[in-house]
Design a protein around this motif. Structure first.
Motif, PDB file in Angstrom:
ATOM      1  N   ALA A  76       0.829  -1.208   0.000  1.00  0.00           N
ATOM      2  CA  ALA A  76       0.000   0.000   0.000  1.00  0.00           C
ATOM      3  C   ALA A  76       0.865   1.260   0.000  1.00  0.00           C
ATOM      4  O   ALA A  76       0.592   2.206  -0.739  1.00  0.00           O
ATOM      5  N   VAL A  77       1.925   1.244   0.807  1.00  0.00           N
ATOM      6  CA  VAL A  77       2.837   2.394   0.862  1.00  0.00           C
ATOM      7  C   VAL A  77       3.496   2.594  -0.502  1.00  0.00           C
ATOM      8  O   VAL A  77       3.585   3.718  -1.003  1.00  0.00           O
ATOM      9  N   GLU A  78       3.930   1.478  -1.116  1.00  0.00           N
ATOM     10  CA  GLU A  78       4.557   1.575  -2.446  1.00  0.00           C
ATOM     11  C   GLU A  78       3.565   2.113  -3.475  1.00  0.00           C
ATOM     12  O   GLU A  78       3.926   2.932  -4.323  1.00  0.00           O
ATOM     13  N   ALA A  79       2.310   1.662  -3.392  1.00  0.00           N
ATOM     14  CA  ALA A  79       1.287   2.140  -4.331  1.00  0.00           C
ATOM     15  C   ALA A  79       1.049   3.639  -4.143  1.00  0.00           C
ATOM     16  O   ALA A  79       0.942   4.386  -5.123  1.00  0.00           O
ATOM     17  N   VAL A  80       0.986   4.073  -2.878  1.00  0.00           N
ATOM     18  CA  VAL A  80       0.782   5.499  -2.588  1.00  0.00           C
ATOM     19  C   VAL A  80       1.978   6.315  -3.094  1.00  0.00           C
ATOM     20  O   VAL A  80       1.799   7.369  -3.708  1.00  0.00           O
ATOM     21  N   GLU A  81       3.190   5.793  -2.851  1.00  0.00           N
ATOM     22  CA  GLU A  81       4.398   6.491  -3.329  1.00  0.00           C
ATOM     23  C   GLU A  81       4.384   6.603  -4.852  1.00  0.00           C
ATOM     24  O   GLU A  81       4.709   7.661  -5.405  1.00  0.00           O
ATOM     25  N   ALA A  82       4.005   5.504  -5.530  1.00  0.00           N
ATOM     26  CA  ALA A  82       3.957   5.514  -6.995  1.00  0.00           C
ATOM     27  C   ALA A  82       2.915   6.524  -7.481  1.00  0.00           C
ATOM     28  O   ALA A  82       3.170   7.289  -8.418  1.00  0.00           O
ATOM     29  N   GLN A  83       1.740   6.522  -6.841  1.00  0.00           N
ATOM     30  CA  GLN A  83       0.672   7.465  -7.202  1.00  0.00           C
ATOM     31  C   GLN A  83       1.141   8.905  -6.976  1.00  0.00           C
ATOM     32  O   GLN A  83       0.898   9.780  -7.803  1.00  0.00           O
ATOM     33  N   LYS A  84       1.815   9.125  -5.841  1.00  0.00           N
ATOM     34  CA  LYS A  84       2.324  10.460  -5.514  1.00  0.00           C
ATOM     35  C   LYS A  84       3.323  10.911  -6.574  1.00  0.00           C
ATOM     36  O   LYS A  84       3.253  12.043  -7.066  1.00  0.00           O
ATOM     37  N   LYS A  86       3.577   9.853  -9.649  1.00  0.00           N
ATOM     38  CA  LYS A  86       2.851  10.067 -10.912  1.00  0.00           C
ATOM     39  C   LYS A  86       2.161  11.434 -10.894  1.00  0.00           C
ATOM     40  O   LYS A  86       2.249  12.195 -11.859  1.00  0.00           O
ATOM     41  N   MET A  87       1.477  11.741  -9.762  1.00  0.00           N
ATOM     42  CA  MET A  87       0.761  13.011  -9.660  1.00  0.00           C
ATOM     43  C   MET A  87       1.731  14.196  -9.679  1.00  0.00           C
ATOM     44  O   MET A  87       1.443  15.225 -10.298  1.00  0.00           O
ATOM     45  N   GLU A  88       2.892  14.026  -9.006  1.00  0.00           N
ATOM     46  CA  GLU A  88       3.888  15.099  -9.019  1.00  0.00           C
ATOM     47  C   GLU A  88       4.398  15.339 -10.438  1.00  0.00           C
ATOM     48  O   GLU A  88       4.561  16.485 -10.860  1.00  0.00           O
ATOM     49  N   ALA A  89       4.641  14.240 -11.182  1.00  0.00           N
ATOM     50  CA  ALA A  89       5.116  14.366 -12.566  1.00  0.00           C
ATOM     51  C   ALA A  89       4.063  15.046 -13.439  1.00  0.00           C
ATOM     52  O   ALA A  89       4.387  15.924 -14.252  1.00  0.00           O
ATOM     53  N   GLU A  90       2.777  14.638 -13.245  1.00  0.00           N
ATOM     54  CA  GLU A  90       1.688  15.261 -14.017  1.00  0.00           C
ATOM     55  C   GLU A  90       1.559  16.743 -13.684  1.00  0.00           C
ATOM     56  O   GLU A  90       1.355  17.580 -14.575  1.00  0.00           O
ATOM     57  N   LEU A  91       1.666  17.078 -12.397  1.00  0.00           N
ATOM     58  CA  LEU A  91       1.574  18.475 -11.970  1.00  0.00           C
ATOM     59  C   LEU A  91       2.727  19.297 -12.559  1.00  0.00           C
ATOM     60  O   LEU A  91       2.512  20.396 -13.076  1.00  0.00           O
ATOM     61  N   LYS A  92       3.936  18.712 -12.499  1.00  0.00           N
ATOM     62  CA  LYS A  92       5.115  19.403 -13.047  1.00  0.00           C
ATOM     63  C   LYS A  92       4.927  19.650 -14.546  1.00  0.00           C
ATOM     64  O   LYS A  92       5.205  20.753 -15.034  1.00  0.00           O
ATOM     65  N   ALA A  93       4.433  18.631 -15.250  1.00  0.00           N
ATOM     66  CA  ALA A  93       4.200  18.764 -16.695  1.00  0.00           C
ATOM     67  C   ALA A  93       3.150  19.846 -16.972  1.00  0.00           C
ATOM     68  O   ALA A  93       3.311  20.649 -17.893  1.00  0.00           O
ATOM     69  N   ALA A  94       2.078  19.866 -16.158  1.00  0.00           N
ATOM     70  CA  ALA A  94       1.021  20.866 -16.343  1.00  0.00           C
ATOM     71  C   ALA A  94       1.558  22.274 -16.092  1.00  0.00           C
ATOM     72  O   ALA A  94       1.266  23.206 -16.847  1.00  0.00           O
ATOM     73  N   VAL A  95       2.367  22.434 -15.046  1.00  0.00           N
ATOM     74  CA  VAL A  95       2.952  23.747 -14.737  1.00  0.00           C
ATOM     75  C   VAL A  95       3.872  24.190 -15.876  1.00  0.00           C
ATOM     76  O   VAL A  95       3.828  25.353 -16.305  1.00  0.00           O
ATOM     77  N   GLU A  96       4.673  23.240 -16.385  1.00  0.00           N
ATOM     78  CA  GLU A  96       5.562  23.583 -17.514  1.00  0.00           C
ATOM     79  C   GLU A  96       4.751  24.003 -18.735  1.00  0.00           C
ATOM     80  O   GLU A  96       5.107  24.959 -19.424  1.00  0.00           O
ATOM     81  N   ALA A  97       3.650  23.280 -18.997  1.00  0.00           N
ATOM     82  CA  ALA A  97       2.790  23.614 -20.148  1.00  0.00           C
ATOM     83  C   ALA A  97       2.206  25.019 -19.981  1.00  0.00           C
ATOM     84  O   ALA A  97       2.191  25.807 -20.931  1.00  0.00           O
TER      85      ALA A  97
END
Length: 141
Positions: A76-84, A86-97
């Motif tokens: 569960a911790v690994e899944a949360v870390e992976a989700q986090k 992924k979301m950080e990468a998506e947020l970073k990409a959105a901010v860059e866009a």
């Protein structure tokens, strides 16, 4: 005399026999008592062994459950870390866009500003030229 001796010997043997018979009876009763105590202790020992085995089985179950829960928690911790991540990468990409769009908009605003200034300059030049032409025509009159 010898007959009396034999009779008293027989009597003393019978007395000693009675004495030993009572002793044997007492011992027999004690032996049965000890046998009963021993049997009870064996039953208690079996019960204790059985309870110890149950406790050991329960402990193994608890250990297995604990290991399973630790594995589930880790997953569960690994899944949360992976989700986090992924979301950080998506947020970073959105901010860059958004930043790229903003920079692009600023560049086009700058370009529009430059074009506007060039048009104003052309208009001003044209207006001055029309004014000079009017002066020339007025002077010619």
């Amino acid at each position: 005399g010898g007959y009396e001796d034999a009779g008293s010997q027989a009597q003393s043997q019978q007395d000693s026999g009675d004495f030993f018979a009572g002793f044997r009876a007492a011992l027999g009763g004690r032996e049965e008592e000890l046998q009963a105590v021993l049997q009870q202790q064996q039953q208690e020992m079996e019960l204790a062994r059985s309870q110890a085995q149950e406790a050991q089985d329960l402990l193994q179950d608890v250990e297995a459950q604990k290991s399973k829960m630790e594995a589930e928690l880790k997953a569960a911790v690994e899944a949360v870390e992976a989700q986090k991540s992924k979301m950080e990468a998506e947020l970073k990409a959105a901010v860059e866009a958004v930043n790229l769009k903003l920079q692009s908009s600023l560049k086009s605003l700058d370009t529009e500003q430059v074009e506007k200034q060039q048009l104003q300059k052309k208009l001003q030049d044209a207006a001055e030229e029309v004014a000079r032409d009017l002066e020339k025509q007025t002077a010619a009159l």
